[in-house]
Enzyme design. Structure first.
Site, short mmCIF file in Angstrom:
data_model
loop_
_atom_site.label_atom_id
_atom_site.label_comp_id
_atom_site.label_asym_id
_atom_site.label_seq_id
_atom_site.Cartn_x
_atom_site.Cartn_y
_atom_site.Cartn_z
N LYS A 118 38.50 40.32 9.34
CA LYS A 118 39.40 41.14 9.89
C LYS A 118 40.79 40.49 10.32
O LYS A 118 41.72 40.93 10.57
CB LYS A 118 38.49 40.37 11.59
CG LYS A 118 37.47 41.85 11.44
CD LYS A 118 37.47 42.60 12.76
CE LYS A 118 35.65 43.14 12.82
NZ LYS A 118 35.31 43.36 13.89
N LYS A 201 32.26 49.86 3.55
CA LYS A 201 31.33 50.45 4.81
C LYS A 201 32.42 51.16 5.41
O LYS A 201 33.29 51.48 5.46
CB LYS A 201 31.02 48.96 4.87
CG LYS A 201 31.00 49.13 6.93
CD LYS A 201 30.55 47.43 7.22
CE LYS A 201 31.75 47.28 8.36
NZ LYS A 201 31.27 46.46 9.59
N LYS A 204 34.52 52.43 11.96
CA LYS A 204 35.35 53.64 13.15
C LYS A 204 36.97 53.12 13.18
O LYS A 204 38.20 53.43 13.41
CB LYS A 204 34.80 52.97 14.26
CG LYS A 204 34.48 51.30 14.17
CD LYS A 204 33.66 51.50 16.04
CE LYS A 204 32.41 50.30 16.00
NZ LYS A 204 31.54 50.55 16.89
#
Ligand code: TYM
Length: 342
Positions: A118, A201, A204
C-alpha cells in the site's frame, strides 16, 4: 501460551473504504454469517479508523459505512444476535491501539506485506496511521479478548502479528491477560482473484470495474462481467490437480464452489469436461440467484438511514460494555494512575 480460558468470541472487521466486493462477501461476510449462532458471541465492525489510513472523502466515508452496515444485515447478520457497529464510536479501540504502538516494534511493521504494497515506492509519504495499521487491528481483536477471527487469506500476516503483540504484552507485564487468537481462514474462496488477471486479488481499489463483482451490481452487470472474465481455451478438468497453472479457471471454480456451499472438488466432479462457454452461464445464473436478494435488501435498508444509524449506535453501546472494563484492566496492568482501585 495462555492458561486462562477465554469465552469463545468472534471478532472481524471490514473497511468502509469503497463498495463491498464478491471477495469481501465470500472471503469474509458469508463466513461471518455462518459463525453467528450458538457456539460464539459474534462481533462485527466497520473499521472506519482503518479506512482513513489512506485518504477518504468524508461524505463518501459516511455513505460507505452505512452501506456496509446495510450489507452486513442484508447478508444475514442479525444486529440483535451479533454486535454490529463502526469502530470510531468505540474509543477503546484507538486507546488500546496506542498501548500496542508502544509494545509492537518498528521492524515488525516494516515486514508487513500490506504496508509494503500500500505504501508502494514512496514510503516517506505514507501516513503514520498506515504504518501502525496492524497495531490498531490487534487492538480491535484483543479489546474483546476475541478468540477467533474469520478473514480472507490476505489478512493472515496481520493475525500472526496480533498473536505476537499479545504474547509480548503478556510477557512484558508478566500476565496472562490477552488470548492468543486463532485465525479462521476457511472455505473455497479465501482468496478470490480478479476476473481480469488470475494472479491479482479481487479488490475494491482495482482501477478496472470489470475486475470485480460489486455487491451493488445488477443482474445484467454480474452476467456481463462473468461472460467477459478471462479464462483459458481448455475444458474444465474433473479433478483439482487439473487446475494447476490455470489460475483463472481455478478462480471461477472456487467462486462457484463458495456460492453453492460445495468444495471445489465437488464442483469439478459435476462440471468436469464442460467448456467455459457452458460453465460461465451456469456461474452467472448462480451468482445472480445468490447476490441479487442481498443487493436489493441493501438498497431497501439504505432507504432508512436513521434506522442504520440507530443500529450502529446501539451496537457501539453494547460493544463498550465489553471494551471499557478490558481497557481499564489493561491500564491498570500498565500502571496508569486512576485506572484501578488502588
Ligand atoms: P478489508 O476491508 O480489506 O477486507 C475485509 C475482509 O474481506 C476479505 N477479503 C477477501 N477475501 C477473499 N478474497 C478477496 N479477494 C478478498 N478481499 C478482501 C479480507 O481478508 C477481510 O477478511 N485489515 C482488514 C480489516 C480489519 C480487521 C480487523 C479484520 C481491521 N481490523 C480486525 C479482522 C479483525 C482489512 O483491510 O480488510
Amino acid at each position: 501460551m495462555t492458561e486462562t480460558q477465554f469465552t469463545p468470541r468472534v471478532f472481524s472487521g471490514i473497511q468502509p473504504s469503497g463498495g463491498l466486493t464478491l471477495g469481501n462477501y465470500l472471503g469474509a461476510m458469508k463466513r461471518f454469517v455462518d459463525m453467528q449462532g450458538a457456539d460464539f458471541e459474534t462481533i462485527y465492525c466497520m473499521v472506519d479508523l482503518h479506512a482513513i489510513t489512506t485518504w477518504q472523502d468524508p461524505a463518501a466515508l459516511m455513505h460507505n459505512t452505512r452501506e456496509l452496515c446495510a450489507g452486513f444485515i442484508a447478508a444475514g447478520i442479525d444486529p440483535e444476535q451479533s454486535i454490529l457497529f463502526n469502530q470510531s464510536q468505540v474509543p477503546e479501540h484507538a486507546q488500546l491501539g496506542w498501548i500496542f504502538n508502544c509494545v509492537a516494534r518498528m521492524g515488525w511493521m516494516q515486514r508487513m506485506t500490506q504496508w509494503k504494497d500500500k505504501a508502494g515506492k514512496n514510503q516517506q509519504n505514507a501516513s503514520l496511521g498506515l504504518f501502525a495499521y496492524p497495531s490498531l487491528m490487534a487492538a480491535d481483536i484483543l479489546i474483546y479478548h476475541a478468540t477467533h477471527v474469520p478473514v480472507g487469506e490476505d489478512q493472515k500476516q496481520h493475525l500472526e502479528l496480533t498473536r505476537d503483540i499479545a504474547i509480548k504484552f503478556n510477557n512484558d507485564f508478566g500476565v496472562d491477560f490477552f488470548p492468543i487468537t486463532e485465525p479462521v481462514i476457511e472455505g473455497a474462496a479465501t482468496r478470490v482473484m480478479s476476473l481480469r488477471d488470475g494472479s491479482k486479488k479481487m479488490s475494491k481499489s482495482d482501477p478496472s470495474d470489470m475486475s470485480r463483482i460489486n455487491m451493488t451490481d445488477d443482474a445484467d452487470t454480474i452476467a456481463k462481467k462473468i461472460r467477459k472474465a478471462k479464462t483459458d481455451p481448455d475444458a474444465l478438468p474433473s479433478e483439482l490437480k487439473g487446475l494447476d497453472d490455470r489460475p483463472e479457471a481455478r478462480n471461477l471454480v472456487n467462486i462457484y464452489a463458495a456460492l453453492s456451499d460445495k468444495s471445489a472438488a465437488q464442483v469439478l466432479a459435476e462440471v468436469g469436461g464442460k467448456q467455459f462457454g457452458e460453465f460461465k452461464p451456469m456461474l452467472a445464473e448462480l451468482a445472480v440467484e445468490k447476490l441479487s436478494p442481498i443487493s436489493s435488501e441493501m438498497a431497501r435498508l439504505m432507504g432508512d438511514q436513521s434506522e442504520i444509524d440507530r443500529i450502529l449506535a446501539r451496537g457501539a453501546e453494547r460493544a463498550r460494555e465489553i471494551t471499557a472494563p478490558i481497557l481499564r484492566q489493561t491500564y491498570e496492568i500498565v500502571g496508569m494512575v486512576g485506572a484501578g482501585s488502588d
